[in-house]
Design a protein around this motif. Sequence first.
Motif, PDB file in Angstrom:
ATOM      1  N   HIS A   1      16.439  10.772  -6.089  1.00  0.00           N
ATOM      2  CA  HIS A   1      15.871   9.554  -5.915  1.00  0.00           C
ATOM      3  C   HIS A   1      14.502   9.299  -6.403  1.00  0.00           C
ATOM      4  CE1 HIS A   1      13.027  11.690  -3.056  1.00  0.00           C
ATOM      5  NE2 HIS A   1      12.315  10.577  -3.129  1.00  0.00           N
ATOM      6  N   VAL A   2      14.334   7.799  -6.553  1.00  0.00           N
ATOM      7  CA  VAL A   2      13.253   7.335  -7.098  1.00  0.00           C
ATOM      8  C   VAL A   2      12.599   6.302  -6.205  1.00  0.00           C
ATOM      9  CG1 VAL A   2      13.920   7.503  -9.685  1.00  0.00           C
ATOM     10  CG2 VAL A   2      14.377   5.261  -8.232  1.00  0.00           C
ATOM     11  N   VAL A   3      11.301   6.227  -6.665  1.00  0.00           N
ATOM     12  CA  VAL A   3      10.362   4.955  -5.901  1.00  0.00           C
ATOM     13  C   VAL A   3       9.579   4.251  -6.914  1.00  0.00           C
ATOM     14  CG1 VAL A   3       8.668   4.564  -4.020  1.00  0.00           C
ATOM     15  CG2 VAL A   3      10.366   6.547  -3.591  1.00  0.00           C
ATOM     16  N   TRP A   4       9.963   2.662  -6.741  1.00  0.00           N
ATOM     17  CA  TRP A   4       9.219   1.879  -7.629  1.00  0.00           C
ATOM     18  C   TRP A   4       8.255   1.012  -6.666  1.00  0.00           C
ATOM     19  CZ3 TRP A   4      14.851   0.168  -9.087  1.00  0.00           C
ATOM     20  CH2 TRP A   4      15.381   1.139  -9.945  1.00  0.00           C
ATOM     21  N   GLU A   5       7.146   0.652  -7.010  1.00  0.00           N
ATOM     22  CA  GLU A   5       6.090  -0.365  -6.298  1.00  0.00           C
ATOM     23  C   GLU A   5       5.827  -1.384  -7.096  1.00  0.00           C
ATOM     24  OE1 GLU A   5       2.901  -2.181  -5.250  1.00  0.00           O
ATOM     25  OE2 GLU A   5       2.589  -0.732  -6.436  1.00  0.00           O
ATOM     26  N   ASN A   6       5.863  -2.710  -6.489  1.00  0.00           N
ATOM     27  CA  ASN A   6       5.628  -3.700  -7.378  1.00  0.00           C
ATOM     28  C   ASN A   6       4.426  -4.669  -6.443  1.00  0.00           C
ATOM     29  OD1 ASN A   6       5.434  -6.654  -8.466  1.00  0.00           O
ATOM     30  ND2 ASN A   6       6.586  -5.810 -10.213  1.00  0.00           N
ATOM     31  N   GLN A   7       3.229  -4.552  -6.221  1.00  0.00           N
ATOM     32  CA  GLN A   7       2.590  -5.682  -5.566  1.00  0.00           C
ATOM     33  C   GLN A   7       3.010  -5.722  -4.107  1.00  0.00           C
ATOM     34  OE1 GLN A   7      -0.033  -8.626  -7.787  1.00  0.00           O
ATOM     35  NE2 GLN A   7       1.790  -8.249  -9.081  1.00  0.00           N
ATOM     36  N   GLY A   8       3.089  -4.661  -3.165  1.00  0.00           N
ATOM     37  CA  GLY A   8       3.754  -4.897  -2.122  1.00  0.00           C
ATOM     38  C   GLY A   8       5.003  -4.612  -1.814  1.00  0.00           C
TER      39      GLY A   8
ATOM     40  N   ASP B   1       8.279   9.340   1.344  1.00  0.00           N
ATOM     41  CA  ASP B   1       7.989   8.696   0.162  1.00  0.00           C
ATOM     42  C   ASP B   1       7.942   7.403  -0.086  1.00  0.00           C
ATOM     43  OD1 ASP B   1       7.881  11.465  -0.990  1.00  0.00           O
ATOM     44  OD2 ASP B   1       9.707  11.385  -2.205  1.00  0.00           O
ATOM     45  N   ALA B   2       8.719   6.599   0.163  1.00  0.00           N
ATOM     46  CA  ALA B   2       8.773   5.093   0.434  1.00  0.00           C
ATOM     47  C   ALA B   2       7.526   4.847   1.063  1.00  0.00           C
ATOM     48  CB  ALA B   2      10.017   4.380   0.865  1.00  0.00           C
ATOM     49  N   ILE B   3       7.181   5.274   2.357  1.00  0.00           N
ATOM     50  CA  ILE B   3       6.331   4.682   3.136  1.00  0.00           C
ATOM     51  C   ILE B   3       4.792   5.091   2.425  1.00  0.00           C
ATOM     52  CG2 ILE B   3       5.113   5.186   5.320  1.00  0.00           C
ATOM     53  CD1 ILE B   3       7.497   5.344   6.629  1.00  0.00           C
ATOM     54  N   LYS B   4       4.717   6.302   1.929  1.00  0.00           N
ATOM     55  CA  LYS B   4       3.437   6.521   0.976  1.00  0.00           C
ATOM     56  C   LYS B   4       3.148   5.668  -0.076  1.00  0.00           C
ATOM     57  CE  LYS B   4       3.940  11.410   1.955  1.00  0.00           C
ATOM     58  NZ  LYS B   4       4.362  12.727   1.396  1.00  0.00           N
ATOM     59  N   ALA B   5       4.354   5.108  -0.648  1.00  0.00           N
ATOM     60  CA  ALA B   5       4.171   4.261  -1.778  1.00  0.00           C
ATOM     61  C   ALA B   5       3.592   2.939  -1.317  1.00  0.00           C
ATOM     62  CB  ALA B   5       5.534   4.106  -2.565  1.00  0.00           C
ATOM     63  N   ALA B   6       4.018   2.676  -0.188  1.00  0.00           N
ATOM     64  CA  ALA B   6       3.583   1.169   0.528  1.00  0.00           C
ATOM     65  C   ALA B   6       2.167   1.214   0.964  1.00  0.00           C
ATOM     66  CB  ALA B   6       4.471   0.597   1.251  1.00  0.00           C
ATOM     67  N   ALA B   7       1.551   2.512   1.239  1.00  0.00           N
ATOM     68  CA  ALA B   7       0.300   2.606   1.891  1.00  0.00           C
ATOM     69  C   ALA B   7      -0.781   1.661   1.828  1.00  0.00           C
ATOM     70  CB  ALA B   7      -0.404   3.892   1.851  1.00  0.00           C
ATOM     71  N   ASP B   8      -1.116   1.355   0.451  1.00  0.00           N
ATOM     72  CA  ASP B   8      -2.113   0.210   0.219  1.00  0.00           C
ATOM     73  C   ASP B   8      -1.820  -1.101   0.901  1.00  0.00           C
ATOM     74  OD1 ASP B   8      -3.361   2.119  -1.253  1.00  0.00           O
ATOM     75  OD2 ASP B   8      -2.807   1.328  -3.119  1.00  0.00           O
ATOM     76  N   TYR B   9      -0.652  -1.278   1.413  1.00  0.00           N
ATOM     77  CA  TYR B   9      -0.216  -2.676   2.025  1.00  0.00           C
ATOM     78  C   TYR B   9      -0.022  -2.500   3.301  1.00  0.00           C
ATOM     79  CZ  TYR B   9       0.313  -3.269  -3.096  1.00  0.00           C
ATOM     80  OH  TYR B   9      -0.079  -3.248  -4.474  1.00  0.00           O
TER      81      TYR B   9
END
Length: 518
Positions: free
Chosen positions: A345-352, A370-378
């Motif tokens: 799988h892959v995870v991409w992040e773009n400003q939220g 993994d997805a939740i970790k990538a969204a942590a800043d928001y």
Amino acid sequence: MKPLEANSNWDLIIIGGGVTGAGIFSEAVRMGLRVLLLEKHDFAWGTSSRSSKMVHGGLRYLKEGKPLLTRASVKERQRLLAEAPGLVDPLGFLLPVFTDFGPSKRVMGLGLALYSLMALEKQHRAYDAAEISTRIPGLRQKNLSGGFYFKDAQVDDARLVLRLINEAVAAGGTAKNYTPAQEIIRNQQGRVAAVAIREVETGQSAELRTNAVINATGAWAETLHPSPRHGLHLRPLRGSHLIFPRTAFPADHVVSFMHPADKRPVFMFPWEEVAILGTTDVDHAGDLDINPAITPAEADYLIEGINFIMPERPLSKSDAFASIAGVRPVLSRGKADPSHESREHVVWENQGLVTVTGGKLTTFRLLARDAIKAAADYLPHCALPPDRNPVFKAPVENSRLPDSLPPATRQRLYGRYGRQADIILDFCRKHTAECIPKTSILWAEIAFAAAHEQVHHLTDLLLRRVRLGLLAPEGGRRHLDAIGDLCRPALGWDNARWEKEKTEYLQNWRRYYGPPEK
């Protein structure tokens, strides 16, 4: 369920109600977040109800040089077996080995030894040619050198999704099916600010405020977030299966083999009261919002494979009474052989906006984390539950169980429904504990799903809440009147609506789930 309020605020909105979205929903609700899950069709409508029903350790990934993926899969398989008996159950595999095609006995033995090592217990056994032949009646004898037994597991894939969703809703989350996300709205700085939605049943539109969106739409992922990696895009691949009466394959294990035409792994296995033969791996060019269906060429391929490996028990397409086809979200850099494409799988992040795609059913929890970790800043500051914490809430078995229900049925109910199984058991005590004839589906499950599981159409009920459409000839046509009498009051359908639903269900079943065209 009440309509969503316009301008309501959410810590996280998840788009996609398959197993990945359901896993994210479960983890996020356990974090104490205010979470909304949106699905434009029905929960588990896509690949997550049309899979090969396997929770497997990924033996094939060892051959591809990906031991870490295999190790992760084995760990998750063992976890699910321990946490959800009755939903995820052990299943043995038999793998015959031949000298004229496929891997050698030595190579398979080494791979399975490593596989067992990863599970921290011996999970395989070698057989000579005579022993494997006694375990697979009708097996091809030419160039047979022996075979292996190894352990894996299987699942009711749609009920896995529904248990994750239902337990998260009970813990405070909100999940809506038939509610597509139409647009991701951003502020002047380009950050996610809201999601525009429209409820299909009511036609009501709304904007829902949030700083974080996770796109878990699988094969649809690039419609919301095109791949940021040059040359890496989603390649929809269709995997199709034929479904036979159990009498066509009266075994309690899987027979796995290499197809003679292309040396791909194919298998026939018992599931519920049927036998399933699969799977293909071909490019899917159709509209992703239209149900996929097996093609005559795919059916011929599967029949060719099983009749080559078991020539003394030949099958034909006319022996199959149903089929399933699902579209896998596989990431590709070109047009390699479909079977050689990565299942990672892959995870991409773009400003939220976080997109997670690829992967496989067994490792849904790893994708979710993994997805939740990538969204942590928001997200509001809060921690993921410790990795060791259970995924499911352990049900406490009701002491007032109907005497007529055997232990295996009780385990099946608690596995598929968790604590909500008590509602089904209450129905059994007050009304009937009988099953729909020639299935393990209780009439009580029909009543429960109609009353408690966001059923909008008869297809939702019979293809995903219970699996009658896959287990009974003609999709269970002969039982429809009894089902209508049982579920119509809870659904609020009058005679005209019931007849419409019945007609649409049977048309849908024939076109997308029926036996392949002659």
